[in-house]
Enzyme design. Structure first.
Site, mmCIF file in Angstrom:
data_model
loop_
_atom_site.group_PDB
_atom_site.id
_atom_site.type_symbol
_atom_site.label_atom_id
_atom_site.label_comp_id
_atom_site.label_asym_id
_atom_site.label_seq_id
_atom_site.Cartn_x
_atom_site.Cartn_y
_atom_site.Cartn_z
ATOM 1 N N SER A 1 -12.339 -7.230 12.771
ATOM 2 C CA SER A 1 -11.407 -7.567 11.692
ATOM 3 C C SER A 1 -11.695 -8.944 11.123
ATOM 4 C CB SER A 1 -9.967 -7.520 12.208
ATOM 5 O OG SER A 1 -9.120 -8.090 11.231
ATOM 6 N N HIS B 1 -13.648 -4.351 9.247
ATOM 7 C CA HIS B 1 -12.235 -4.104 8.967
ATOM 8 C C HIS B 1 -11.672 -5.217 8.083
ATOM 9 C CE1 HIS B 1 -8.384 -2.158 10.061
ATOM 10 N NE2 HIS B 1 -7.864 -3.369 10.143
ATOM 11 N N ASP C 1 -8.210 -6.570 6.279
ATOM 12 C CA ASP C 1 -6.745 -6.469 6.308
ATOM 13 C C ASP C 1 -6.128 -7.082 5.061
ATOM 14 O OD1 ASP C 1 -6.046 -5.348 8.962
ATOM 15 O OD2 ASP C 1 -7.206 -7.055 9.674
ATOM 16 N N MET D 1 -2.741 -7.881 3.020
ATOM 17 C CA MET D 1 -1.279 -8.004 3.238
ATOM 18 C C MET D 1 -0.629 -8.589 2.000
ATOM 19 S SD MET D 1 -1.354 -9.738 6.976
ATOM 20 C CE MET D 1 -2.397 -9.115 8.284
ATOM 21 N N HIS E 1 -7.753 -1.862 5.312
ATOM 22 C CA HIS E 1 -6.421 -1.563 5.850
ATOM 23 C C HIS E 1 -5.382 -2.219 4.938
ATOM 24 C CE1 HIS E 1 -3.479 -2.306 9.481
ATOM 25 N NE2 HIS E 1 -2.984 -1.442 8.616
ATOM 26 N N MET F 1 -1.863 -3.215 3.960
ATOM 27 C CA MET F 1 -0.482 -3.412 4.424
ATOM 28 C C MET F 1 0.304 -3.883 3.217
ATOM 29 S SD MET F 1 -1.526 -5.096 8.063
ATOM 30 C CE MET F 1 -3.201 -5.345 7.509
ATOM 31 N N MET G 1 -1.351 1.666 14.770
ATOM 32 C CA MET G 1 -1.135 0.229 14.994
ATOM 33 C C MET G 1 -0.614 0.019 16.409
ATOM 34 S SD MET G 1 -2.164 -1.464 12.433
ATOM 35 C CE MET G 1 -1.667 -3.043 13.117
ATOM 36 N N ASP H 1 -5.646 -0.400 16.202
ATOM 37 C CA ASP H 1 -5.706 -1.751 15.646
ATOM 38 C C ASP H 1 -4.607 -2.628 16.232
ATOM 39 O OD1 ASP H 1 -5.958 -3.978 14.006
ATOM 40 O OD2 ASP H 1 -5.437 -2.936 12.148
#
Ligand code: DX5
Ligand code: ZN
Length: 225
Positions: free
Chosen positions: A17, A42, A44, A46, A75, A77, A146, A184
């Site tokens: 990540s 990965h 992330d 957000m 990913h 979020m 998760m 994850d």
């Protein structure tokens, strides 16, 4: 589906990540992962609404895509993922994963990701039971379980998550589907073996990789756990 290879050969995948990378040295850290045994990267994203933290968005995808040909595992979020999934695919995402809890219209998110040409992932938070995915499983390529509350790296693995993986593996196998399971949060060489054995195909690891003295060696340690 082809995120995972054929079912007889269960390849162990690791997806470091970038949330734990050094953003002052993003190119260097991406190239390090690119050289490593990791198959995926990965990413992330957000929004400060779905999770109580803000990470980064489209501009950060670009240098990562430029520095590596590996599978970019994005990913999201974010709330209302439907609005943005196509742009993430355009920015180079190979897999676009949205949260089940972040939308009222998961089928629309799935359709839009499919249309963009990326693989479709759906993620569930620790308190969301795997059963909610029953009807959607035939339509997705990947489920991201998760094992911490989404929002931050460096948290401890929530123990019940391994049972969720086993349950999900059973659901997928009983339905005769070929859906990749990714986990994850709080993953390290200490629990990697148990997670692969429970039925995970892909492990995300942020702090375990980037805080290690030798991240490339740590990646191998997790893959060979
Ligand atoms: C958390 C992110 C994770 C995070 C994992 O919301 O989805 O991908 O980077 O970090 P570690 O591996 O440190 O738990
Ligand atoms: Zn993540």
């Amino acid at each position: 589906m082809s995120v995972k290879n054929n079912q007889n050969f269960m390849e162990r995948i690791i997806s470091p990540s970038m949330l734990s990378a050094d953003f002052g040295n993003l190119d260097r850290d991406t190239r390090m992962i690119d050289r490593s045994a990791a198959q995926w990267i990965h990413i992330d994203v957000m929004d400060g609404v779905f999770v109580p933290n803000i990470s980064f968005g489209f501009p950060v995808m670009k240098p990562i895509r430029k520095a590596s040909d590996k599978v970019l595992d994005v990913h999201l979020m974010i709330v209302d993922p439907e609005k943005y999934v196509a742009r993430f695919a355009e920015a180079g995402a190979d897999i676009v994963t949205f949260h089940y809890e972040a939308t009222q219209t998961p089928r629309e998110a799935i359709r839009l990701i499919r249309e963009s040409g990326a693989k479709v992932g759906i993620s569930i938070k620790p308190k969301t039971p795997v059963e909610v995915l029953h009807e959607l499983l035939p339509e997705v390529d990947l489920v991201l379980v998760m094992s911490v509350e989404p929002g931050f790296g460096g948290q401890s693995f929530i123990e019940g998550s391994t049972d969720k993986v086993r349950e999900l593996r059973k659901m997928i196998d009983e339905a005769g589907l070929n859906v990749t399971i990714e986990i994850d949060g709080g993953v390290s060489a200490a629990n990697a073996r148990e997670l692969y054995e429970a039925g995970c195909d892909a492990l995300v690891a942020g702090s375990a990789v980037f805080k290690a003295a030798d991240p490339e060696a740590e990646i191998l340690k997790i893959l060979n756990a």
